[in-house]
Design an enzyme around this catalytic site. Structure first.
Site, PDB file in Angstrom:
ATOM      1  N   GLY A  36       0.844  -1.204   0.000  1.00  0.00           N
ATOM      2  CA  GLY A  36       0.000   0.000   0.000  1.00  0.00           C
ATOM      3  C   GLY A  36       0.878   1.253   0.000  1.00  0.00           C
ATOM      4  N   HIS A  37       1.881   1.255   0.901  1.00  0.00           N
ATOM      5  CA  HIS A  37       2.815   2.387   0.934  1.00  0.00           C
ATOM      6  C   HIS A  37       3.534   2.530  -0.408  1.00  0.00           C
ATOM      7  CE1 HIS A  37       2.889   1.158   5.369  1.00  0.00           C
ATOM      8  NE2 HIS A  37       2.394   2.382   5.400  1.00  0.00           N
ATOM      9  N   ASP A 150      -7.475   4.672   4.247  1.00  0.00           N
ATOM     10  CA  ASP A 150      -7.866   5.466   5.415  1.00  0.00           C
ATOM     11  C   ASP A 150      -8.679   6.656   4.910  1.00  0.00           C
ATOM     12  OD1 ASP A 150      -6.171   4.082   7.610  1.00  0.00           O
ATOM     13  OD2 ASP A 150      -4.781   4.392   5.950  1.00  0.00           O
ATOM     14  N   VAL A 176      -4.695  -0.759  -1.915  1.00  0.00           N
ATOM     15  CA  VAL A 176      -4.009  -1.946  -2.440  1.00  0.00           C
ATOM     16  C   VAL A 176      -4.384  -3.134  -1.550  1.00  0.00           C
ATOM     17  CG1 VAL A 176      -1.765  -2.982  -2.902  1.00  0.00           C
ATOM     18  CG2 VAL A 176      -2.114  -0.537  -3.292  1.00  0.00           C
ATOM     19  N   SER A 186      -0.158  -2.424   7.899  1.00  0.00           N
ATOM     20  CA  SER A 186       0.933  -2.828   8.800  1.00  0.00           C
ATOM     21  C   SER A 186       0.380  -3.694   9.928  1.00  0.00           C
ATOM     22  CB  SER A 186       1.608  -1.587   9.400  1.00  0.00           C
ATOM     23  OG  SER A 186       2.025  -0.726   8.373  1.00  0.00           O
ATOM     24  N   ARG A 187      -0.862  -3.425  10.313  1.00  0.00           N
ATOM     25  CA  ARG A 187      -1.448  -4.164  11.441  1.00  0.00           C
ATOM     26  C   ARG A 187      -1.846  -5.593  11.079  1.00  0.00           C
ATOM     27  NH1 ARG A 187      -3.536   1.246  12.985  1.00  0.00           N
ATOM     28  NH2 ARG A 187      -2.784   1.685  15.097  1.00  0.00           N
TER      29      ARG A 187
HETATM   30  P1  AMP Z   1       0.349   4.252   7.752  1.00  0.00           P
HETATM   31  O1  AMP Z   1       1.801   3.907   7.704  1.00  0.00           O
HETATM   32  O2  AMP Z   1      -0.530   3.083   8.088  1.00  0.00           O
HETATM   33  O3  AMP Z   1       0.085   5.484   8.604  1.00  0.00           O
HETATM   34  O4  AMP Z   1      -0.055   4.649   6.275  1.00  0.00           O
HETATM   35  C1  AMP Z   1       0.652   5.620   5.553  1.00  0.00           C
HETATM   36  C2  AMP Z   1      -0.110   5.929   4.295  1.00  0.00           C
HETATM   37  O5  AMP Z   1      -0.270   4.740   3.518  1.00  0.00           O
HETATM   38  C3  AMP Z   1      -1.525   6.481   4.545  1.00  0.00           C
HETATM   39  O6  AMP Z   1      -1.800   7.509   3.614  1.00  0.00           O
HETATM   40  C4  AMP Z   1      -2.382   5.273   4.302  1.00  0.00           C
HETATM   41  O7  AMP Z   1      -3.700   5.582   3.900  1.00  0.00           O
HETATM   42  C5  AMP Z   1      -1.636   4.596   3.172  1.00  0.00           C
HETATM   43  N1  AMP Z   1      -2.009   3.187   3.090  1.00  0.00           N
HETATM   44  C6  AMP Z   1      -1.990   2.272   4.091  1.00  0.00           C
HETATM   45  N2  AMP Z   1      -2.457   1.086   3.649  1.00  0.00           N
HETATM   46  C7  AMP Z   1      -2.780   1.251   2.348  1.00  0.00           C
HETATM   47  C8  AMP Z   1      -3.305   0.396   1.327  1.00  0.00           C
HETATM   48  N3  AMP Z   1      -3.605  -0.863   1.570  1.00  0.00           N
HETATM   49  N4  AMP Z   1      -3.518   0.906   0.102  1.00  0.00           N
HETATM   50  C9  AMP Z   1      -3.216   2.217  -0.162  1.00  0.00           C
HETATM   51  N5  AMP Z   1      -2.716   3.064   0.744  1.00  0.00           N
HETATM   52  C10 AMP Z   1      -2.489   2.599   1.987  1.00  0.00           C
END
Ligand code: AMP
Length: 280
Positions: A36-37, A150, A176, A186-187
């Site tokens: 996703g990132h 999110d 994704v 991540s969780r």
């Molecule tokens: P996080 O590290 O969980 O704070 O996420 C960082 C960024 O990655 C945020 O903008 C999230 O919305 C995005 N993100 C996390 N998971 C996904 C995913 N599966 N698909 C697309 N973007 C994601």
């Protein structure tokens, strides 16, 4: 790839890139990187941006009983992923760098922040907005990339950017998923095999709703939501919410149309998962 730990260093690197007429693309994350990132990073690279990724597990956005301490972290793995992705710079600040003693100011977006995720996680979006506003001021990107995974966070950030006149385009990137449909997160590492199997019920319910909307042309939110809730109740998970909302303000709506979405949250034992489908 440059690895910077202080605000001063990252500002200098960005300044240099801007002097050579590069546009700056920024991807804020909490690390433990997954595909996703990488999709956000890829979007920034494809837009031709000098791409800056930040990794910071922001204590301010976790409630006292949440998983801040045990949030998954693996900086070395993250750095090697970012190197392979050919990211230009990584900002890895310490807690003290971001919140030195005496730090008091917060940024909040009332109303929007009190619904759904914000109702279940009081103070969460104030934590998110505060860190994102700080990072925006430090990195001063032209574009910032956020995931639709999110959805409420993306909408809250867009509101903040508009209201506080940040000169930054906020780009939303599609969710994704893993091959089985689970939204990458991540969780997800918290899930045992059995929990992961149960967790799939949320994406399955959303997928069925999408079919009902796009193939059967059912747009009545009550019909769609009750079918979704029925599917989720068939599995051993706790449904926290499943609602059809207007994307701009997260108000509950009666019919699906453009700029609406279905947002959901479940708990699989102690693990909270969110997911959604949007029509933007
Ligand atoms: P996080 O590290 O969980 O704070 O996420 C960082 C960024 O990655 C945020 O903008 C999230 O919305 C995005 N993100 C996390 N998971 C996904 C995913 N599966 N698909 C697309 N973007 C994601």
């Amino acid at each position: 790839m440059e690895i910077l730990k202080t605000k001063r260093e990252i500002r200098a690197v960005v300044k240099k890139a801007k002097e050579s007429k590069r546009r700056i693309g920024f991807v804020p994350t909490m690390g433990y990187l997954h595909k996703g990132h990488l999709a956000l990073i890829q979007n920034s690279m494809e837009d031709g941006c000098f791409t800056v990724v930040s990794i910071f597990v922001n204590p301010l956005q976790f409630g006292p009983s949440e998983d801040f301490q045990r949030y998954p972290r693996d900086i070395e793995r993250d750095i090697s992923i970012l190197e392979k992705a050919k990211v230009d710079a990584v900002f890895l600040p310490s807690d003290d760098e971001m919140y030195p003693a005496g730090h008091l100011t917060v940024v909040s977006v009332p109303n929007l922040s009190g619904k759904f995720e914000g109702a279940i996680r009081p103070g969460h979006f104030t934590g998110v907005c505060t860190i994102v506003a700080k990072l925006f001021n430090i990195v001063q990107p032209h574009r910032a990339y956020f995931g639709w995974k999110d959805a409420q966070q993306l909408v809250v950030i867009r509101r903040m950017v508009k209201d506080l006149d940040f000169d930054i385009s906020v780009i939303g990137v599609q969710t994704v998923r893993e091959p089985d449909g689970l939204a990458a997160s991540s969780r997800n590492v918290y899930l045992s095999e059995d929990q992961r199997r149960r967790a799939l019920v949320l994406s399955r319910a959303l997928q069925e709703i999408r079919q009902m909307v796009e193939y059967n042309k059912i747009i009545d939110a009550e019909v769609l939501i009750s079918r979704g809730r029925e599917i989720i109740k068939s599995e051993q998970v706790e449904l926290q919410y499943l609602e059809a909302v207007e994307l701009e303000n997260f108000e509950i709506i009666k019919n699906i149309r453009k700029n609406t979405g279905i947002i959901g949250a479940i708990k699989v034992d102690k693990v909270r998962l969110i997911d959604n489908i949007i029509w933007d």
